[in-house]
Design an enzyme around this catalytic site. Sequence first.
Site, PDB file in Angstrom:
ATOM      1  N   LYS A 146       0.814  -1.215   0.000  1.00 12.30           N
ATOM      2  CA  LYS A 146       0.000   0.000   0.000  1.00 12.30           C
ATOM      3  C   LYS A 146       0.858   1.281   0.000  1.00 12.30           C
ATOM      4  O   LYS A 146       2.072   1.224   0.173  1.00 12.30           O
ATOM      5  CB  LYS A 146      -0.963  -0.027   1.195  1.00 12.30           C
ATOM      6  CG  LYS A 146      -2.000  -1.197   1.120  1.00 12.30           C
ATOM      7  CD  LYS A 146      -2.835  -1.108  -0.106  1.00 12.30           C
ATOM      8  CE  LYS A 146      -4.013  -2.031  -0.327  1.00 12.30           C
ATOM      9  NZ  LYS A 146      -4.225  -3.269   0.302  1.00 12.30           N
TER      10      LYS A 146
HETATM   11  C1  LIG Z   1      -5.345  -4.198   0.994  1.00  8.10           C
HETATM   12  C2  LIG Z   1      -6.810  -4.025   1.052  1.00  8.10           C
HETATM   13  C3  LIG Z   1      -7.549  -4.303   2.210  1.00  8.10           C
HETATM   14  C4  LIG Z   1      -6.984  -5.042   3.388  1.00  8.10           C
HETATM   15  O1  LIG Z   1      -5.875  -4.516   3.967  1.00  8.10           O
HETATM   16  P1  LIG Z   1      -4.841  -5.462   4.758  1.00  8.10           P
HETATM   17  O2  LIG Z   1      -4.029  -4.451   5.496  1.00  8.10           O
HETATM   18  O3  LIG Z   1      -4.045  -6.216   3.736  1.00  8.10           O
HETATM   19  O4  LIG Z   1      -5.608  -6.337   5.654  1.00  8.10           O
HETATM   20  C5  LIG Z   1      -8.889  -3.983   2.238  1.00  8.10           C
HETATM   21  N1  LIG Z   1      -9.506  -3.456   1.171  1.00  8.10           N
HETATM   22  C6  LIG Z   1      -8.848  -3.201   0.025  1.00  8.10           C
HETATM   23  C7  LIG Z   1      -9.580  -2.602  -1.129  1.00  8.10           C
HETATM   24  C8  LIG Z   1      -7.482  -3.512  -0.087  1.00  8.10           C
HETATM   25  O5  LIG Z   1      -6.852  -3.312  -1.246  1.00  8.10           O
END
Ligand SMILES: *Cc1c(COP(=O)(O)O)cnc(C)c1O
Length: 387
Positions: free
Chosen positions: A188
């Site tokens: 992210k």
């Molecule tokens: C990455 C992601 C999540 C979950 O996040 P994590 O930190 O990996 O649990 C939720 N929603 C979307 C759209 C994502 O891309």
Amino acid sequence: MPGYELIDSEEENQISKVFKEGNGVLFRHGFENIRNNSFKVAEFEKKFATYFKTNYSLAVSSGTAALRVALAALNIGRGDEVITQSFTFVATVESIIESGATPICTEIDDTLNMDPSDLENKITKNTKAVIVVHMLGNPARISKIKDICKKNNIYLIEDTAWGCGGKLKDTFLGTWGDIGTFSFDFAKTITTGEGGMLVFKSQSIYEKAAAWHDHGHENNPKVPRWEDTRSSSGFNYRMSELQGAVGLAQLSKLDYIIKKHRENKKKIWDQIKDINSIKIRVSPEFSFETAESLIFNVENKKIASRCRIELLKNGLGTKILPEALTWHFAATWDHMKSLSNAHQNKLKDDFPVSTELLRRSVSIPINIFMSEDIPIKIKKSILKAIS
Ligand SMILES: *Cc1c(COP(=O)(O)O)cnc(C)c1O
């Protein structure tokens, strides 16, 4: 791509402070007599709220946890329906299933985010919340969606996992609705390895979330933690001090990350925008994108997969579309029984518009560091794929 490209001595220094200044206290609460007033998670929350111009924020152990805590804070559970969009990561729907509520997905529109008119179609008397997703950094039609939620007296949650630092009309994504959730996983925009954040407007919803993510602890200042007061049960989704420390360093880099993303996305688009048969993803007017990726449509599914093959041949790649579509598209989620049931076991055929849009989409990853020859290499690959 993301914050992991920038992990350096700043993150290392922040971690090192947890040991040197904070005496190695890795827990966000308590131990006041040994930690020398070092509270990394609390400091990260405070700085995050200031950056996002929001009232309250709560750090948690992942973006998925953030969604689960959001639903708990709004008292959503069995018998309730929660509506999200067909193009998202499995985590969005998983969090609804974990809450006990019934997940429903809408079609997407040309923004590749929630289609507001399909949202209106899918609202029932049981609908309690909407989770809109700003997929891969482009804002959804959030203004319209917010109006629909308000009119129907439904909570609005924004899954801002991909929209950290993005805006629409000068308002940060994640701060339009009742709760915004963020992810700091390693792919992210900013990362703490694993981690997440919630932002809130309402003090009482924030307080419910803070207690629920910590076994119901109200952190009552009048009593020690082991005698703490509680009003409901909860779970454990706490963030550790090590993640908080990394988050502080990463947050200070967010402006730079988005600036570089946007510059590099523009360089790539300038190179390929004259190719006739491709069409870029639409953004609502007055969008400020985080520019995680550059998505465009080609004529059909076959050409989309040829784009990926040609990009790979040139040492490049794609991001989610087309190669990881099944992890991000509800039409393929037969393994989620309650979602499948809610859609009369016809998931595959229930999103014709989304299927048409996504099957012929190609997503180019945007990096912070990009060598000068990348845009022209991308152009060559696409021209070869469509010829
Ligand atoms: C990455 C992601 C999540 C979950 O996040 P994590 O930190 O990996 O649990 C939720 N929603 C979307 C759209 C994502 O891309």
